[in-house]
Scaffold this active site. Sequence first.
Site, mmCIF file in Angstrom:
data_model
loop_
_atom_site.group_PDB
_atom_site.id
_atom_site.type_symbol
_atom_site.label_atom_id
_atom_site.label_comp_id
_atom_site.label_asym_id
_atom_site.label_seq_id
_atom_site.Cartn_x
_atom_site.Cartn_y
_atom_site.Cartn_z
ATOM 1 N N LYS A 1 -9.273 -0.079 -6.027
ATOM 2 C CA LYS A 1 -9.302 0.604 -4.733
ATOM 3 C C LYS A 1 -10.618 1.345 -4.539
ATOM 4 O O LYS A 1 -11.042 2.112 -5.399
ATOM 5 C CB LYS A 1 -8.130 1.592 -4.654
ATOM 6 N N LEU B 1 -5.049 9.177 7.964
ATOM 7 C CA LEU B 1 -6.387 8.571 8.016
ATOM 8 C C LEU B 1 -6.317 7.125 7.543
ATOM 9 O O LEU B 1 -5.687 6.872 6.511
ATOM 10 C CB LEU B 1 -7.361 9.365 7.138
ATOM 11 N N LEU C 1 2.639 7.205 -4.327
ATOM 12 C CA LEU C 1 3.862 7.739 -4.960
ATOM 13 C C LEU C 1 3.660 9.118 -5.554
ATOM 14 O O LEU C 1 4.630 9.767 -5.933
ATOM 15 C CB LEU C 1 4.334 6.804 -6.079
ATOM 16 N N HIS D 1 0.869 -1.202 0.000
ATOM 17 C CA HIS D 1 0.000 0.000 0.000
ATOM 18 C C HIS D 1 0.891 1.232 0.000
ATOM 19 O O HIS D 1 1.468 1.580 1.023
ATOM 20 C CB HIS D 1 -0.913 0.017 1.229
ATOM 21 N N ASN E 1 -4.981 7.486 -6.114
ATOM 22 C CA ASN E 1 -5.653 8.756 -5.793
ATOM 23 C C ASN E 1 -4.844 9.961 -6.245
ATOM 24 O O ASN E 1 -4.492 10.834 -5.473
ATOM 25 C CB ASN E 1 -6.003 8.840 -4.288
ATOM 26 N N HIS F 1 3.289 14.528 1.766
ATOM 27 C CA HIS F 1 2.712 15.866 1.570
ATOM 28 C C HIS F 1 3.821 16.859 1.888
ATOM 29 O O HIS F 1 4.556 16.655 2.858
ATOM 30 C CB HIS F 1 1.557 16.111 2.547
HETATM 31 O O1 DOR Z 1 -3.495 9.563 5.638
HETATM 32 C C1 DOR Z 1 -3.805 9.278 4.500
HETATM 33 N N1 DOR Z 1 -3.179 9.827 3.439
HETATM 34 N N2 DOR Z 1 -4.815 8.435 4.305
HETATM 35 C C2 DOR Z 1 -5.297 8.189 3.088
HETATM 36 O O2 DOR Z 1 -6.211 7.427 2.975
HETATM 37 C C3 DOR Z 1 -4.770 8.899 1.898
HETATM 38 C C4 DOR Z 1 -3.403 9.338 2.109
HETATM 39 C C5 DOR Z 1 -2.932 10.333 1.078
HETATM 40 O O3 DOR Z 1 -3.119 10.082 -0.120
HETATM 41 O O4 DOR Z 1 -2.321 11.342 1.447
HETATM 42 ZN ZN ZN Z 2 -3.356 5.091 1.521
#
Ligand code: DOR
Ligand code: ZN
Length: 342
Positions: A99, A218, A16, A13, A41, A250
């Site tokens: 997903k 999350l 990238l 999981h 995503n 991030h």
């Molecule tokens: O903390 C998270 N960050 N949970 C997720 O489900 C998505 C992920 C993200 O893409 O930053």
């Molecule tokens: Zn994730």
Amino acid sequence: MQELTITRPDDWHLHLRDGAALKAVLPHTVRQFARAIIMPNLKPPVRTVADAAAYRDRILTAVPAGQSFEPLMTLYLTDNTSAEEIVAAKASPFVTAVKYYPAGATTNSDFGVTDMSNCDRVFDVMQQVDLPLLLHGEVTDPAVDVFDREKAFIEKHLIPLKQRFPNLRVVLEHITTTEAVEFVLATPQIAATITPQHLLFSRNILFKGGIRPHFYCLPILKRERHRQALLQAATSGNPKFFLGTDSAPHPRDSKESDCGCAGCYSALHAMALYAEAFESADALDKLEAFASFYGPDFYQLPRNTEQITLTKTTWRVPDEVPFVEAGLVPLWAGQELTWQLA
Ligand code: DOR
Ligand code: ZN
């Protein structure tokens, strides 16, 4: 123990991202892992086999010269995903799973599914062709407490889903609760990934000495008793539980903000973090199967044949690593870890 040599692991999981962010983070994963399940995503998300093929090419282009890495692609399920796309995904050599994000549950989930029953036709085809479904298992109902959203998802959505599609192979991603552990143990055709942060920390870390945005992800960290249950599951030797970092980069300024993003960056030092967690449970002998065997077994892929070695060396997690404009703060920045990838 001073040295731990194990079969090269895979990350089941991983986020990238794309472009410059992808180029910055991919080398960290490639150092440790042979393969990874790549989350779809992006903005816009990876919804079709054609999207996945193009994204896969961009990932392969970003692999450092002389190194090898196999991205296992996923499609982002929407209310409009067609049965034909699922059949095409199964036929493609690189799409490995689909997903499911509930709309609005997390980062870039706006295209997610608004009502699970909208997808029953697609789940039926996935069950028939045997394509695994990966779940972000949280309800989005704002009336449900944020710490209860995984438990509520299991009760409201996952139990009925497994009743409708008992043979659908499911991975409940990044599990965080005793309820998830118990459900996975009790239910056929379902496995779970576990992140390093959910093995190492309870929710107390979020507020230790002040608010700590780099521990916010999350599903959110839970109480200590849940952490204990996850550590027990991960180190139990049960093949239903395997490694998935959910490393989710991030930029620093998007995390240190009045509305900070969810996601912990662990790709830099994932295996060192897992070793730390397993050693705390006196279970380093269980790390190899969790990291390198149970994932490929679930996905019906061959286990890797190369090895990696971790050595007992104390080192300090850097405060920041280069990323896009702002830097990237790794999980547990500043902390001394006692295992290091050789
Ligand atoms: O903390 C998270 N960050 N949970 C997720 O489900 C998505 C992920 C993200 O893409 O930053
Ligand atoms: Zn994730």
